[in-house]
Write an enzyme that holds these catalytic residues in place. Structure first.
Site, PDB file in Angstrom:
ATOM      1  N   GLU A  45      -9.642 -49.575 -33.155  1.00  0.00           N
ATOM      2  CA  GLU A  45      -8.797 -50.289 -34.112  1.00  0.00           C
ATOM      3  C   GLU A  45      -8.838 -51.781 -33.807  1.00  0.00           C
ATOM      4  O   GLU A  45      -9.015 -52.191 -32.659  1.00  0.00           O
ATOM      5  CB  GLU A  45      -7.378 -49.720 -34.019  1.00  0.00           C
ATOM      6  N   ASP A  46      -8.654 -52.594 -34.848  1.00  0.00           N
ATOM      7  CA  ASP A  46      -8.668 -54.041 -34.630  1.00  0.00           C
ATOM      8  C   ASP A  46      -7.397 -54.516 -33.929  1.00  0.00           C
ATOM      9  O   ASP A  46      -7.440 -55.230 -32.943  1.00  0.00           O
ATOM     10  CB  ASP A  46      -8.905 -54.816 -35.946  1.00  0.00           C
TER      11      ASP A  46
ATOM     12  N   ASP B 227       0.023 -53.383 -34.522  1.00  0.00           N
ATOM     13  CA  ASP B 227       1.090 -54.294 -34.929  1.00  0.00           C
ATOM     14  C   ASP B 227       2.404 -53.509 -34.866  1.00  0.00           C
ATOM     15  O   ASP B 227       2.980 -53.355 -33.795  1.00  0.00           O
ATOM     16  CB  ASP B 227       0.736 -54.787 -36.338  1.00  0.00           C
TER      17      ASP B 227
ATOM     18  N   PHE C 277       0.000 -64.297 -36.989  1.00  0.00           N
ATOM     19  CA  PHE C 277      -0.953 -63.625 -37.861  1.00  0.00           C
ATOM     20  C   PHE C 277      -2.348 -64.142 -37.556  1.00  0.00           C
ATOM     21  O   PHE C 277      -2.616 -65.330 -37.689  1.00  0.00           O
ATOM     22  CB  PHE C 277      -0.603 -63.834 -39.337  1.00  0.00           C
TER      23      PHE C 277
ATOM     24  N   ARG D 292     -12.978 -62.523 -42.151  1.00  0.00           N
ATOM     25  CA  ARG D 292     -13.446 -61.454 -41.255  1.00  0.00           C
ATOM     26  C   ARG D 292     -14.674 -61.879 -40.460  1.00  0.00           C
ATOM     27  O   ARG D 292     -14.939 -61.378 -39.376  1.00  0.00           O
ATOM     28  CB  ARG D 292     -13.824 -60.199 -42.061  1.00  0.00           C
TER      29      ARG D 292
HETATM   30  P1  IMP Z   1       0.555 -51.545 -38.296  1.00  0.00           P
HETATM   31  O1  IMP Z   1       0.725 -50.249 -39.007  1.00  0.00           O
HETATM   32  O2  IMP Z   1       1.673 -52.484 -38.602  1.00  0.00           O
HETATM   33  O3  IMP Z   1       0.335 -51.392 -36.807  1.00  0.00           O
HETATM   34  O4  IMP Z   1      -0.697 -52.230 -38.982  1.00  0.00           O
HETATM   35  C1  IMP Z   1      -1.913 -52.372 -38.375  1.00  0.00           C
HETATM   36  C2  IMP Z   1      -2.910 -52.941 -39.371  1.00  0.00           C
HETATM   37  O5  IMP Z   1      -2.379 -54.095 -39.997  1.00  0.00           O
HETATM   38  C3  IMP Z   1      -4.176 -53.392 -38.672  1.00  0.00           C
HETATM   39  O6  IMP Z   1      -5.152 -52.405 -38.693  1.00  0.00           O
HETATM   40  C4  IMP Z   1      -4.584 -54.610 -39.469  1.00  0.00           C
HETATM   41  O7  IMP Z   1      -5.448 -54.224 -40.514  1.00  0.00           O
HETATM   42  C5  IMP Z   1      -3.310 -55.147 -40.062  1.00  0.00           C
HETATM   43  N1  IMP Z   1      -2.787 -56.311 -39.285  1.00  0.00           N
HETATM   44  C6  IMP Z   1      -1.730 -56.339 -38.464  1.00  0.00           C
HETATM   45  N2  IMP Z   1      -1.541 -57.557 -37.922  1.00  0.00           N
HETATM   46  C7  IMP Z   1      -2.539 -58.326 -38.410  1.00  0.00           C
HETATM   47  C8  IMP Z   1      -2.914 -59.698 -38.206  1.00  0.00           C
HETATM   48  O8  IMP Z   1      -2.304 -60.486 -37.451  1.00  0.00           O
HETATM   49  N3  IMP Z   1      -4.016 -60.120 -38.887  1.00  0.00           N
HETATM   50  C9  IMP Z   1      -4.722 -59.317 -39.730  1.00  0.00           C
HETATM   51  N4  IMP Z   1      -4.417 -58.023 -39.940  1.00  0.00           N
HETATM   52  C10 IMP Z   1      -3.330 -57.531 -39.295  1.00  0.00           C
HETATM   53 MG    MG Z   2      -6.350 -55.293 -42.450  1.00  0.00          MG
END
Ligand code: IMP
Ligand code: MG
Length: 174
Positions: A92-93, A96, A145, A158
Site C-alpha cells: 500500500e502507498d 491514513d 497531504f 503520481r
Molecule cells: P485510509 O482509508 O484513510 O487509510 O485511506 C488510505 C488511502 O487514502 C491511501 O491508499 C491513499 O490512496 C489515500 N491517501 C491518504 N492520505 C493521502 C495523502 O496524503 N496523499 C495522497 N493520498 C492519500
Molecule cells: Mg489515492
C-alpha cells in the site's frame, strides 16, 4: 502551487532496498504473492519487486475509498484476485485513517488466504481511526497531504520521483 520535498528520491531508494531485503529473508521458503493496491502503490510495488531476491508473483486490488482529500470510510471493490491458500503481502502507498486497509485485510482473510501481511511505504499515525498492524513500513510522516511516487492529488503528481507536500498559495494543505 509549489511542492516541497519531504522524502527525497535517494532516501526512498535506500529504504525500498532495506524493506526488500527483510521481505526476501522472511519469505525465502514461501511462495510470495504481492498484492498492490491500485492505483497509489503501483510505483512502490514496481521498485520493491525488482529489489527482492526471491521468486514472487504480483497481482493488484482496486478499491474506491477516497474523494479529494478525505476518506469516505467505506470501500467498494472493483477488482479482487483469487487468494485462497496464498501467502499474501499487501503493498500500500499510505496508511491514513486505516479504514481502507482493514476492510481489504478482512476480505483477504475471508477469501481463504494462508497468511496476510502488510507493507506500506508511508504511515500517518496521527490520522488513525482504526488500529492497523503494519509489518513492513517505509516511513512514518507527519499529518500532511503528500503526493508523488504513486500518490496523487486528484490524479496528479503520481509521477514525481520523490514524496512532496503541496503548498497552496502559502496555505498548508492539512
Ligand atoms: P485510509 O482509508 O484513510 O487509510 O485511506 C488510505 C488511502 O487514502 C491511501 O491508499 C491513499 O490512496 C489515500 N491517501 C491518504 N492520505 C493521502 C495523502 O496524503 N496523499 C495522497 N493520498 C492519500
Ligand atoms: Mg489515492
Amino acid at each position: 502551487m509549489g511542492i516541497d520535498v519531504l522524502i527525497s528520491e535517494q532516501r526512498i531508494k535506500r529504504r525500498v532496498r532495506e524493506l526488500a531485503e527483510e521481505i526476501s529473508s522472511e519469505y525465502k521458503h514461501k511462495d510470495l504473492l504481492l498484492l498492490g493496491i491500485l492505483k497509489g502503490a503501483f510505483i512502490f510495488l514496481a521498485d520493491l519487486v525488482r529489489a527482492l531476491n526471491i521468486p514472487s508473483r504480483c497481482d493488484f486490488i482496486k478499491v474506491r475509498s477516497y474523494v479529494e482529500r478525505e476518506s469516505s470510510g467505506k470501500i467498494e471493490i472493483d477488482f479482487f484476485p483469487a487468494v485462497e491458500g496464498e501467502d499474501v503481502l499487501l503493498v500500500e502507498d499510505i496508511i491514513d485513517t486505516g479504514l481502507t486497509i482493514n476492510r481489504i485485510k478482512e476480505e483477504i482473510r475471508k477469501s481463504g488466504a494462508k497468511s496476510v501481511r502488510l507493507c506500506a511505504l508511508l504511515d500517518k499515525p496521527e490520522r488513525r481511526k482504526e488500529e492497523v498492524s503494519i509489518d513492513y513500513l517505509g516511513f512514518s510522516i507527519p499529518n500532511r497531504f503528500v503526493v508523488g511516487y504513486g500518490l496523487d492529488y486528484n490524479e496528479r503528481f503520481r509521477n514525481l520521483p520523490y514524496i512532496g507536500v503541496i503548498e497552496d498559495a502559502g496555505v498548508k494543505v492539512r
